[in-house]
Design an enzyme around this catalytic site. Structure first.
Site, mmCIF file in Angstrom:
data_model
loop_
_atom_site.group_PDB
_atom_site.id
_atom_site.type_symbol
_atom_site.label_atom_id
_atom_site.label_comp_id
_atom_site.label_asym_id
_atom_site.label_seq_id
_atom_site.Cartn_x
_atom_site.Cartn_y
_atom_site.Cartn_z
ATOM 1 C CB CYS A 12 -8.487 13.477 6.151
ATOM 2 S SG CYS A 12 -9.930 14.545 6.016
ATOM 3 C CB CYS A 38 -10.385 14.657 -2.234
ATOM 4 S SG CYS A 38 -10.678 13.196 -1.218
ATOM 5 C CB CYS A 52 -18.222 18.733 -1.693
ATOM 6 S SG CYS A 52 -17.388 17.588 -0.580
ATOM 7 C CD GLU A 75 -12.673 25.198 4.575
ATOM 8 O OE1 GLU A 75 -12.050 26.266 4.488
ATOM 9 O OE2 GLU A 75 -12.170 24.081 4.325
#
Length: 352
Positions: free
Chosen positions: A118, A336, A104, A91
């Site tokens: 995460c 994030c 990003c 991604e």
């Protein structure tokens, strides 16, 4: 399999063309078609001779990651699920700012570090991305903006997506060198940031290149806590990391950016803020605070806004620059820590 031209550095492209019997200067023409014009059809390289186009078409191709799914947030953030040639997926996230876009970028399929907050870490490590797969994310995002005739250009690149950049250093370096080529994408090093979870290997080497700025995903001011939420701290203790960062080459007036993800009741107390001030007192530092975005299957909550403000105020009172990053794309799991590349096999190309 045919050679993917976007995987080649400029000098590798020269060598490839010389191997086809062409003069080295032809590489400049092909390079501009690949990177400045974003052309994927070799037959459309109009200022390249027909014979060379035929030879290229026989031996090579221009292969970008395939957009398997795209999602657009209410705040304008766009997330792309990209299918790679071997059916793996990554991604990448395009983030709107006031006068530009930031991309990003991912550097690996999955991640080996297993940070407990995460989603990418739950995937485990699958493989490294090639230079072309890293750069292909930029080509996809830029084309998406071109197709929409966006008044804002893609200006900033942050290697903060899936994976640990310094564990794919050779391919990362090849991608960075291509990014800086004046006849290519031509990004300034001031517009590129690499984020590491605390890998020392290749850290100083990257700093010496001057190809980008450094950000450190810190998230805890003590060894005990960092080890608990970031397993990498077991192999790279906090003292060793800070010693390496103290020697990191910085330009005049440049500071290291420390990213600090605030987890409810875990690392968001004023005491932790004071510990952070002490830890960073011996390096040129600024802190980027990030409020945790809840992720299914991740055992943490978002911090109370009042605790976030109190944490930030402690840092400021002690003279430490601390900004609060406003998360974008949370409604499409693009914020994030939320990237996980699920559903790649079943996803089909679609528009929002």
């Amino acid at each position: 399999m045919k050679t993917n031209l976007v995987d080649l550095s400029f000098h590798e492209l020269e060598t490839f063309l010389v191997g086809l019997g062409e003069a080295p200067y032809r590489a400049r023409q092909v390079w501009q078609w690949l990177w400045q014009k974003g052309c994927r059809d070799i037959a459309a390289f109009s200022d390249v001779s027909k014979s060379l186009r035929a030879a290229l078409a026989e031996k090579a191709e221009v292969r970008w990651p395939e957009v398997a799914r795209e999602q657009v947030s209410t705040d304008g953030t766009a997330k792309f699920l990209l299918r790679l040639a071997d059916a793996e997926a990554i991604e990448t996230v395009l983030i709107p700012e006031k006068d530009h876009y930031t991309l990003c970028l991912s550097t690996q399929v999955g991640c080996a570090l297993g940070c407990t907050f995460c989603a990418t870490g739950k995937m485990g490590f699958r493989r490294n991305l090639t230079p072309g797969e890293i750069l292909g994310q930029i080509l996809v995002a830029r084309q998406w903006l071109w197709d929409r005739e966006s008044p804002l250009a893609l200006r900033n690149l942050v290697f903060m997506g899936m994976g640990e950049p310094l564990l794919n250093y050779d391919n990362l370096l090849a991608a960075l060198e291509a990014l800086h080529h004046p006849q290519g994408l031509d990004f300034s090093s001031r517009r590129i940031t690499l984020s590491t979870a605390g890998i020392i290997k290749n850290l100083a080497t990257f700093g010496a290149t001057g190809l980008g700025s450094l950000a450190i995903s810190l998230h805890a001011p003590t060894q005990e806590l960092r080890e608990r939420i970031m397993p990498v701290a077991k192999t790279v203790p906090l003292d060793d990391l800070m010693a390496a960062l103290n020697k990191y080459p910085l330009k005049p007036r440049e500071r290291l950016t420390f990213e600090y993800l605030l987890l409810d009741g875990i690392n968001d107390s004023p005491e932790m803020a004071r510990e952070l001030v002490r830890l960073l007192s011996h390096v040129k530092a600024k802190v980027n605070l990030i409020a945790f975005n809840p992720v299914p299957g991740i055992p943490y909550g978002a911090p109370d806004p009042g605790r976030v403000e109190a944490f930030q105020e402690v840092l400021r009172q002690k003279g430490l620059t601390a900004t609060l990053r406003k998360s974008k794309g949370a409604d499409i799991a693009a914020a994030c820590g939320q990237l996980r590349a699920e559903g790649a096999a079943a996803a089909t190309a679609q528009t929002p």
